[in-house]
Scaffold this active site. Structure first.
Site, short mmCIF file in Angstrom:
data_model
loop_
_atom_site.label_atom_id
_atom_site.label_comp_id
_atom_site.label_asym_id
_atom_site.label_seq_id
_atom_site.Cartn_x
_atom_site.Cartn_y
_atom_site.Cartn_z
N ARG A 143 3.00 15.82 5.35
CA ARG A 143 4.00 16.31 6.48
C ARG A 143 5.84 16.03 6.14
O ARG A 143 6.10 16.94 5.99
CB ARG A 143 3.71 15.43 7.30
CG ARG A 143 2.83 15.40 8.41
CD ARG A 143 2.30 14.88 9.88
NE ARG A 143 1.95 13.56 9.51
CZ ARG A 143 2.20 12.58 10.33
NH1 ARG A 143 2.96 13.29 11.87
NH2 ARG A 143 1.81 11.43 10.06
N LEU A 156 0.89 -1.11 -0.31
CA LEU A 156 0.12 -0.20 -0.58
C LEU A 156 0.44 1.10 0.34
O LEU A 156 1.23 1.29 0.81
CB LEU A 156 -1.41 0.09 1.39
CG LEU A 156 -1.26 -1.23 1.55
CD1 LEU A 156 -2.60 -1.27 2.64
CD2 LEU A 156 -2.76 -1.57 0.09
#
Length: 459
Positions: free
Chosen positions: A15, A8
């Site tokens: 960030r 995934l």
């Protein structure tokens, strides 16, 4: 047993404050996704699938491993939806699916293999790999009931005070059979987050009588997720130390482990000595008994046994054969090959240069687009003039040639076997084998010229 791996990697990584997808930021010189792919490859999966978001084309360009299928998660709607995006690539597959995360570059392949083995041994429908966190804040807690039986994964926001005290947490690594995978369609949308959580598949499986297990086998460091540049730096340093320690355990002498950078794909042979501030990048191969002195950078190259690479040398995409001696302050540019026992010395630059066995270019030369035979001596200040302003041309120097200092060889040109070229010559025509080529202007002596200049007398 048939195995598929799904990684995934569709997270946006806001960030990181970067236009580059988070999992393509580099740890120890390679994209962190590449590190996870390396670990997945150790399972020899029948299918290797990477779930990517809007940057899927960038992934295809940056990740060059064969037999990887990239699947698109159209919208960032959570880990459950991400895994669901991979399902079409598993059509017809009957086996175990291992789910990994692209932002955990320190994961140990041995841990994954052990986890998959335990999942199969227990004949589980779904398994979760867990670890004990020093500080479990932010992790989903592994909740166990009677007889230590796995009961649920509880996210921190849903955990009560007793559950928040649990240190066993979810690593985000799963193993599922196809029955469990079919439950992806039944995961409900978390309306507060607008996402489908893969963790919910565990409770769904249990409600339908499928067997679920959590195996506490991981070490916390290897499941460190990278979400910020500070975490990226920390992961890079941890992986760098792991690589260096591994080489030392295999017989490589590293004088200052804290100052050496070695890419995880590089190999270094037993008995090699590496001085401080050395960078070995990419899939470089360094043989046995090599000495690499300080401030050297070697990138995507091959260095043969017993070669010596002296201080402040740069070697890029080239081959250094056994027993060759390179540097100090040499620059070996891409496409070069230095033959066994050859010497490339101080301030010599090579570019697409093939240097024969035992040949020497000891000082201050540029040798580009050049084929140099065995036993050739290249004098100081020699230049191959390989560029005519439009095209590059080749210089051929055959075996046993002696090139005097301060020679310019204007390509295309060939110097035949055993020939000599006098110092200070500009060679524009082929030199026959065994001959002497001299092109410098005849020397003139003007007596008293300097004295007359100082006294002002007419000359």
């Amino acid at each position: 047993m048939r195995t598929a791996c799904v990684i995934l990697a569709a997270g946006q990584g806001k960030r990181m404050r970067s236009s580059l997808p988070k999992v393509l930021h580099k740890v120890c010189g390679m994209p962190m996704l590449q590190s996870v792919i390396d670990a997945a490859k150790k399972l020899d999966p029948e299918h290797l699938i990477v779930v990517a978001g809007k940057h899927i084309d960038t992934f295809r360009k940056e990740i060059s491993y064969p037999n990887i299928r990239f699947m698109l998660q159209k919208e960032p709607r959570g880990t459950g939806d991400a895994l669901k995006s991979a399902v079409p690539a598993l059509k017809g597959f009957r086996g175990e699916v291992v789910v990994l995360n692209g932002d955990t570059p320190l994961i140990n392949p041995a841990t994954i293999r052990k986890f998959l083995g335990m999942h199969r041994k227990r004949k589980a429908d779904i398994s979760v790999l867990s670890f004990a966190a020093a500080d479990p804040t932010g992790y989903g807690r592994i909740v166990r009931g009677d007889a230590d039986r796995f009961v649920a994964i509880v996210e921190e926001k849903d955990a009560d005070s007793r559950q928040k005290a649990v240190r066993e947490v979810n690593s985000g690594v799963y193993a599922l059979n196809m029955k469990a995978l079919s439950l992806l369609d039944r995961i409900s949308l978390n309306r507060r987050k607008g996402e489908y959580y893969l963790t919910d598949i565990v409770s769904l499986a249990m409600k339908r009588g499928l067997s679920a297990h959590a195996f506490l086998i991981g070490q916390e460091d290897e499941f460190m997720g990278v979400n910020t540049r500070e975490e990226l730096l920390r992961a890079s340093e941890m992986l760098r130390r792991t690589v260096v320690r591994g080489l030392m355990a295999r017989g490589v002498d590293i004088m200052d482990p804290a100052s050496v950078f070695i890419h995880p794909h590089a190999s270094v042979g037993k008995g090699t000595v590496i001085y401080p501030n050395v960078f070995i990048e990419g899939n470089t191969s360094v043989g046995r008994g090599v000495i690499i002195f300080p401030h050297v950078r070697i990138s995507r190259s091959v260095v043969g046994d017993r070669a010596v690479i002296k201080d402040s040398t740069v070697i890029e995409s080239s081959r250094i054969m056994s027993g060759a001696n390179v540097g100090p302050f040499a620059h070996v540019r891409p496409g070069s090959e230095i033959g066994s026992g050859a010497k490339i010395g101080n301030f010599v630059e090579l570019k697409k240069a093939l240097i024969g066995k035992g040949a020497k270019a000891s000082h201050l030369s540029y040798l580009g687009d050049t084929k140099i035979g065995s036993g050739v001596n290249i004098g100081a200040g020699t230049i191959t003039c390989n560029y005519d302003g439009t095209n590059k041309h080749c210089t051929v120097i055959e075996d046993g040639v002696f090139i005097g200092s301060d020679t310019q060889l204007v390509a295309p040109v060939r110097v035949g076997k055993g020939a000599y070229v006098g110092a200070g010559s500009t060679i524009t025509k082929d030199v026959p084998p065994g001959s002497l080529a001299v092109s410098r202007v005849e020397q003139r002596i003007i007596k008293n010229w300097a004295i007359n200049r100082m006294t002002g007398k007419k000359r």
